[in-house]
Scaffold this motif. Sequence first.
Motif, mmCIF file in Angstrom:
data_model
loop_
_atom_site.group_PDB
_atom_site.id
_atom_site.type_symbol
_atom_site.label_atom_id
_atom_site.label_comp_id
_atom_site.label_asym_id
_atom_site.label_seq_id
_atom_site.Cartn_x
_atom_site.Cartn_y
_atom_site.Cartn_z
ATOM 1 N N VAL A 117 3.580 2.772 -11.394
ATOM 2 C CA VAL A 117 4.767 1.929 -11.204
ATOM 3 C C VAL A 117 5.148 1.786 -9.740
ATOM 4 C CG1 VAL A 117 5.696 2.482 -13.480
ATOM 5 C CG2 VAL A 117 6.321 3.913 -11.517
ATOM 6 N N ARG A 118 4.304 2.279 -8.841
ATOM 7 C CA ARG A 118 4.637 2.265 -7.414
ATOM 8 C C ARG A 118 4.982 0.868 -6.923
ATOM 9 N NH1 ARG A 118 4.818 0.057 -2.475
ATOM 10 N NH2 ARG A 118 4.168 1.362 -0.754
ATOM 11 N N ASP A 119 4.142 -0.118 -7.211
ATOM 12 C CA ASP A 119 4.365 -1.461 -6.679
ATOM 13 C C ASP A 119 5.592 -2.133 -7.289
ATOM 14 O OD1 ASP A 119 2.241 -1.342 -4.916
ATOM 15 O OD2 ASP A 119 0.804 -2.069 -6.385
ATOM 16 N N ASP A 120 5.933 -1.761 -8.518
ATOM 17 C CA ASP A 120 7.176 -2.274 -9.116
ATOM 18 C C ASP A 120 8.392 -1.645 -8.438
ATOM 19 O OD1 ASP A 120 5.856 -3.902 -10.923
ATOM 20 O OD2 ASP A 120 5.698 -2.306 -12.420
ATOM 21 N N MET A 121 8.284 -0.353 -8.139
ATOM 22 C CA MET A 121 9.387 0.356 -7.509
ATOM 23 C C MET A 121 9.590 -0.093 -6.067
ATOM 24 S SD MET A 121 8.697 4.288 -8.725
ATOM 25 C CE MET A 121 9.785 4.938 -7.459
ATOM 26 N N PHE A 122 8.479 -0.342 -5.365
ATOM 27 C CA PHE A 122 8.545 -0.610 -3.927
ATOM 28 C C PHE A 122 7.920 -1.959 -3.580
ATOM 29 C CE2 PHE A 122 8.825 3.979 -4.168
ATOM 30 C CZ PHE A 122 9.784 4.284 -3.228
#
Length: 224
Positions: A117-122
């Motif tokens: 979920v990194r790219d969704d979070m950041f």
Amino acid sequence: MIDKNIIFDDVSDNLALWCNAGADASELARVADVVMKRKLSVVSLAPDSIKTIWPWLENVKTTMLARFYMQNKKISEQQVSDVTEKINAALKNGADGAQIFLSYAALNSLVEQTHVVRDDMFFNKHLSIGLDINEIDSCDWNDLFENLQKINASSLLLILGKDTGDKSDFVGRIYGMLDCWNTENKFDLHFMLGQDFCRIEQVLRLIKTEMPQLEKQVRFFVSC
């Protein structure tokens, strides 16, 4: 303020600013003034400072990173949930990204829980991972780099938590890191070494000798 530290003029292109926690509005105004006058590209701030300083730096080409700390050697789902909520609040207040400080032993746990979920979070935001270089052995660098690639880190921030002077193997650790550096590393390299110009000079000398192409990606945080 760093204005009085004339010696740092020699590395001005690689400087970043670390604003201590608890700064009031007048102190933050002074921080913003230093960032603008010195054209610093990165500033690290306590999360509760972001909302106050943002109006001064909104149209300035500097990256405002909010600092967050995660305890323990294994990161729980609750810890991830808590820090995600705090990071989202900082981003809404104007932060351009987050610095997450944790022990090296906890890094794999964090990456396993968040890389999907990194790219969704950041999305379009910066993610910097802060680690104490004294915790990283020569055999750890390849795994460390793989984890940073997996989480799509924007930068690695190496902290010299304790400097034992001439007894320190700091230079050897930097050399070991550069020896393991690979072309898959797309993240920048940041350092928090205190106000000790000697350590900064050692790092820069090694980078210029061993990997000069990295020099423009290197930043040294100095506190105000």
